[in-house]
Design a protein around this motif. Sequence first.
Motif: not given
Length: 615
Positions: A137-140, A157-167, A178-182, A187-195
């Motif tokens: 992934v790419y975080a911008i 990937i959290r089961n409850k709400d599919r929130r995505i945690h990355t390195t 945004p968080m981009l895939n290849g 595929i996601g929007i950054h919120i906090a704590g690398d989620y």
Amino acid sequence: MKSNRKCLLSLVAFALIFSCARTPQQNISENPPTLTVDLAAKKGKASVVRVVSWIGTAGIGNGSGFFVEPDKIVTNIHVVAHPGPIFVKLVDEEAVWAVEGVTAFDVENDLVVLKIAGEGEPLSLGNSDTVQINESVYAIGYPDGEYKISTGVINNIRNKDRRIHTTAQTDHGHSGGPMLNGKGEVIGIHIAGDYAIPSSLIKVLLSKLGETEPITQWHKRKLIRAYAYMVIGEVEFADEDYEKAISNYNKSIHLNPGFIFGYSRRADAKFNLAEVEVGLGNVKEARGLYEAAIQDYTQVVKFDPEYPLGYSSRAATKLRLGYFEPHQRYTKRARSLYEAAIEDWTQAIEVDPMNATAYNHRGVAKYYLGKFRADRRNIVEIQRNYEAAIEDFTQAISLDRENLSAYTNRAGIKVELGDLNANQKHIAQGLYEKAIEDCTQAIKLDPKNATAYSIRASAKSDLGKSKMDEKDVTEAQQHYQAAIEDCSQAMELKPENALAYVNRGWARYLLGESETTVGSMVEARKLYEAAIIDSDRSIQLDPDNANPYHTKGVTKVALGDPKGAIEDFDKAIHINPVKAIFYYDRALAKEALGQHEAAKADFQKAKELDPNLEK
């Protein structure tokens, strides 16, 4: 969202601030997918905006957002919640656009769609339901107001709400980015704590676009005001004004009693305020704050049972509180807190099996539990806890090969395990050697890691002592000298390092003993005197550590001052009344003074605590 403490005097200043944005800082992964960093950077420049807002008297807040329609961006509510003007800008464009209003928002997921007085290139939204672990992934975003791209992989990937945690390395200014895939899709929007919030929720929000609500009117909404107070609390938290931060978190929770982040951050502030009280010597006040923080973290995990940080933070607070209980003679309470901390970190690991930090910290809790769950009459129980801790540190390292604290923690426990098995020389020496290897690896990763040098010194000293027991004076002295050198290096890196001083004092004492053995009495005396100086310095830096008093005691006995030694042993025992060697060495000093009955009692106490210690 990170605030800038500089004041803003006019709207013109916004343009000046925007003009300071610099070119991308790139963290390139070893195996990039189809989308390269350069392509991601180019793509982001046309679509990812810096969001600047007022945060009351605090100054300027920075965040990120990105175009989802030609005249609309999506970002986090907390980026734009505080009343005041909001402006956005692309990194390579001169234009600075005002935010006209809100067309949709989702309080639960911290999402808002803003109508912009300008246009940009919308990013394509990918399918977050199909993302996989280890996907690149790419975080911008704009951490510290600078355009930046970070690469990483999805590790949970959290089961409850599919929130995505990355390195991918992110900071406060990434919020809303945004968080981009290849494929270059969001595929996601950054919120906090690398989620990141999954793009599926952005799609849902875009399906509900309505008429534009003026931003000034939107700011008056009760739940948005809750976010605004939280943002002010964040500014005060960053300024280390924890009492004011707690006050604003209270207001935020009052407006939105289900605001998980408000409880979480209030707990963080209470924990930090407790640490301040500890520094001032107010342990009673600190304990009350730790307890209050635990209550808030408990509320967090009730609201969200799949939030690993809630469990980890509560565990860390329990561990910290448990540390102070033995000082208040509440040993049973300490044990229960360590057990509860282990349970919390276990829960965090169940929610996020790739959480190296949780394994590392659970290992620390198991170590402390080993200290208090059984006394020296049950060495097997202590050893079991220590070995379990080593397993956790090993797992943390397998998940993160650059986890410095896991290497040093594992090394420290291997030294203690070696001490427990001191009578089995081959086992003890093997553990000391492995501890040295761990510290050496930590030093390779960070040559300025003073703790690694200090622990390695301890391992070398104990290895030397084991060799000395085998009458190998030459090799023992080599290890002692190496230990002294490591301690000196640790002091150079960190002059106020109490651990380095106590370890060097001990190594000098042991080296002095070996010099006495070979008849070098003058050299031995110099080393003994240096050992006392090091011990005194360690006591100045950390008066609550019993070990330097013990070192002073045995050194004074070696110098022919058993009476003075007993005073030091008394202080060591007062600080740590369950360490057998303190009683044993005090007994030897009493015997030297002819106090045979008193010595007999100390020998008996030492044997009760550790059956391996025989007169």
